[in-house]
Enzyme design. Structure first.
Site, PDB file in Angstrom:
ATOM      1  N   HIS B   8       0.843  -1.199   0.000  1.00 42.68           N
ATOM      2  CA  HIS B   8       0.000   0.000   0.000  1.00 42.68           C
ATOM      3  C   HIS B   8       0.878   1.249   0.000  1.00 42.68           C
ATOM      4  O   HIS B   8       1.964   1.269   0.576  1.00 42.68           O
ATOM      5  CB  HIS B   8      -0.898   0.032   1.240  1.00 42.68           C
ATOM      6  CG  HIS B   8      -1.882  -1.083   1.307  1.00 42.68           C
ATOM      7  ND1 HIS B   8      -2.865  -1.261   0.369  1.00 42.68           N
ATOM      8  CD2 HIS B   8      -2.056  -2.090   2.220  1.00 42.68           C
ATOM      9  CE1 HIS B   8      -3.592  -2.326   0.696  1.00 42.68           C
ATOM     10  NE2 HIS B   8      -3.116  -2.852   1.803  1.00 42.68           N
ATOM     11  N   ALA B  71      -4.869   1.317   2.492  1.00 45.93           N
ATOM     12  CA  ALA B  71      -6.177   0.676   2.701  1.00 45.93           C
ATOM     13  C   ALA B  71      -6.955   1.339   3.832  1.00 45.93           C
ATOM     14  O   ALA B  71      -8.167   1.554   3.727  1.00 45.93           O
ATOM     15  CB  ALA B  71      -5.979  -0.808   2.989  1.00 45.93           C
ATOM     16  N   HIS B 177     -10.557  -6.357   0.931  1.00 40.23           N
ATOM     17  CA  HIS B 177      -9.783  -5.594   1.918  1.00 40.23           C
ATOM     18  C   HIS B 177     -10.649  -4.498   2.522  1.00 40.23           C
ATOM     19  O   HIS B 177     -11.048  -3.568   1.838  1.00 40.23           O
ATOM     20  CB  HIS B 177      -8.553  -4.978   1.245  1.00 40.23           C
ATOM     21  CG  HIS B 177      -7.425  -4.693   2.191  1.00 40.23           C
ATOM     22  ND1 HIS B 177      -7.597  -3.973   3.356  1.00 40.23           N
ATOM     23  CD2 HIS B 177      -6.119  -5.045   2.152  1.00 40.23           C
ATOM     24  CE1 HIS B 177      -6.421  -3.900   3.979  1.00 40.23           C
ATOM     25  NE2 HIS B 177      -5.522  -4.545   3.276  1.00 40.23           N
ATOM     26  N   HIS B 222      -3.826 -10.959   4.478  1.00 39.57           N
ATOM     27  CA  HIS B 222      -3.448 -11.257   5.854  1.00 39.57           C
ATOM     28  C   HIS B 222      -3.548 -12.759   6.096  1.00 39.57           C
ATOM     29  O   HIS B 222      -4.125 -13.213   7.090  1.00 39.57           O
ATOM     30  CB  HIS B 222      -4.314 -10.465   6.842  1.00 39.57           C
ATOM     31  CG  HIS B 222      -4.574  -9.066   6.367  1.00 39.57           C
ATOM     32  ND1 HIS B 222      -5.797  -8.654   5.925  1.00 39.57           N
ATOM     33  CD2 HIS B 222      -3.732  -8.024   6.194  1.00 39.57           C
ATOM     34  CE1 HIS B 222      -5.708  -7.386   5.512  1.00 39.57           C
ATOM     35  NE2 HIS B 222      -4.470  -6.981   5.666  1.00 39.57           N
ATOM     36  N   GLU B 283       2.436  -6.707   2.675  1.00 40.92           N
ATOM     37  CA  GLU B 283       1.659  -5.602   3.238  1.00 40.92           C
ATOM     38  C   GLU B 283       2.557  -4.416   3.586  1.00 40.92           C
ATOM     39  O   GLU B 283       2.136  -3.524   4.315  1.00 40.92           O
ATOM     40  CB  GLU B 283       0.910  -6.109   4.499  1.00 40.92           C
ATOM     41  CG  GLU B 283      -0.374  -5.403   4.872  1.00 40.92           C
ATOM     42  CD  GLU B 283      -0.948  -5.987   6.178  1.00 40.92           C
ATOM     43  OE1 GLU B 283      -0.487  -7.049   6.611  1.00 40.92           O
ATOM     44  OE2 GLU B 283      -1.859  -5.357   6.750  1.00 40.92           O
TER      45      GLU B 283
END
Lengths: 339, 339
Positions: B8, B71, B177, B222, B283
């Site tokens: 992200h 996110a 997400h 995740h 992530e």
């Protein structure tokens, strides 16, 4: 001795559900009087009803089950405070009768008469009644009485403190356990239960609840939801948030059961969570009822997984008995330790 | 080649947040005109802003990051459809600029202009714009645009079908997400994210969505939330519900990333989930930013865990590159495979 800390009375006689159905019917039609009395259930009916649990105890080599009303049927979102109080008392009274019939096999834990938006006074009273009059040793506390809308304050909010004060006074723990979901997003046993476990743990991680209540004890069921699998994430979050080490945070206050239905999951749990914080549990007869074709054994025969895990005898004994005695000290008066 | 499917833009220049702050201020004071234009951001600012990501790629031995807006900042619950559309377009345009500056390092995935209760037409249009005009290869789909109140229909509801039709037409996948939580029960990265992952998986398990859309592909981030840890529970639930085997259910449609921040978690994931259904992801720069004192390495350096896991070279290659190419086929035109 092997103590299963997590068993629900999912096999109660049909009279119990008939009462509930009447309750719900009366809610829909205010002209109807609310039912107050459960139809007569004989001791023989009760004996018959718990045969599955007794058989599983024998077959799986467990001795005592800490036994509470069916979790998915608590459904605190239905009706009002009176509905929930009447329903909880009947459910708890039946648990009491089963425990009286089989005092070596079952020890009681109560459902609480929670209702969204209602104060906790009824819960305090019912906990006191169940512990002092019925000999119960703990309770199931629902962090989301709305059934999947999550409208209650977090478990660390002062809203809950009057109830925690009573728990501490009576020296009984709570299992953090949601009930049915009325939110179509959440399957009860496949999403809502695990989400609640994960949510509660993170609430505890963020707060100083256990500084305010150093002897308060919470069991997070279903192996702690997503937490052990994401133990690194939680260690990292605690670090980023300048919180204590996870092992220090949970030491005397937060415990996980072993309701994880495959060997790799149990192996992970026992590897990352300190053995002092794990209580044997199976959730039987419960969420998953089938036989695993990969093993030929019931998915929820969690004792097999614990037996096969690579841990020492001392840790195994803690998990199967000693920790549960520590977390539920009132069990000592009911079930003597073997000598 | 190593492709990280989950990165992200958490390090965007401060002008982006300033725009958002102005948007929110205008919502609170209807007399204010809504801001429409982002303050000028130079290419040098963008280059500077992604230095952390580029450094991590080099240090960790990864090549390309599938890159999407922050996110937690999507916050679809703020404002209305216009708010969300303006915000999403600016966020996506910045991703596009970064990808154009570093075409070997970043490939774009878009944020969607979702709004609670609003139809999906804006999302369809923005997906089309991002894929056809900006060269994006996928999207992040929020199953709970309400931010923790879960008021949208399940992802398997026909409500979402117009959007899925466009995904299938464009041959792009979605990462499921959520964004920030405005429900005090849920810490965003410590509860809401993982709960959403678990919830989405169970929704997929219960439905025939992928019979209606055989080529629809969803990535559950995740590490799949609580799912791999409870793989036995899900196998058992599928069995009790007379659903297909999990491996058949997910085969061509549901994938997990490797955003699990410790070795035992990754080991479990790789043990229970078929290698064909796992995509490497980290992530970064994201949920957990610290260094694990137990290893001396960043928690989110997930490549280390995958490298150290007991899997064969063929499976490792699938996870690090091949599966991601299969799930995001449009990457081929942007990043050539090594020969």
């Amino acid at each position: 001795m092997v103590i299963d800390c997590h068993g629900h009375y999912t096999t109660a006689p049909k009279e119990l559900q008939a009462f509930r159905d009447d309750q719900i019917a009366a809610l829909k039609d205010p002209a109807q009087a609310r039912p107050k009395t459960l139809a007569s259930i004989t001791d023989d009916q009760l004996r018959e009803s718990v045969k599955p649990q007794l058989t599983f105890q024998t077959d799986r080599g467990t001795d005592v089950t800490i036994f509470s009303p069916r979790a998915s049927a608590m459904a605190h979102h239905i009706g009002d405070a009176e509905t929930s109080l009447d329903w909880s008392r009947h459910c708890n009274d039946l648990i009491h009768r089963v425990c009286a019939l089989f005092p070596k096999n079952f020890v009681g834990v109560c459902q609480l008469p929670q209702t969204p938006g209602a104060p906790l006074a009824n819960c305090v009273d019912e906990l006191e009644r169940c512990v002092n009059e019925l000999g119960f040793i703990g309770c199931n506390l629902n962090p989301d009485p709305s059934g999947g809308h999550w409208t209650a304050p977090p478990l660390t909010d002062r809203f809950w403190y009057p109830f925690y004060e009573k728990m501490v006074e009576l020296d009984v723990p709570a299992m953090v356990h949601v009930s049915a979901s009325c939110n179509p997003n959440f399957h009860a046993t496949g999403a809502h239960y695990l989400n609640a476990d994960t949510t509660a743990f993170m609430q505890f991680l963020q707060s100083d609840l256990f500084k305010d209540f150093p002897t308060l004890r919470m069991i997070i069921p279903h192996g702690g939801g997503a937490v052990p699998y994401h133990w690194g994430r939680y260690r990292g979050l605690a670090q980023d948030l300048k919180r204590p080490l996870l092992t220090d945070l949970i030491r005397d206050n937060v415990f996980f059961d072993t309701c994880v239905y495959h060997q790799p999951g149990i192996d992970l749990l026992l590897k990352v969570v300190p053995a002092d914080n794990i209580l044997f549990g199976s959730e039987m007869v419960g969420a998953v009822r089938g036989i695993d074709p990969e093993t030929g054994h019931y998915y929820d025969d969690t004792k097999r997984y614990v037996d096969q895990a690579a841990i020492g005898a001392a840790d195994r004994r803690k998990i199967l008995e000693d920790n549960t005695r520590k977390v539920y000290p009132r069990i000592a008066a009911l079930v003597a330790a073997e000598v």
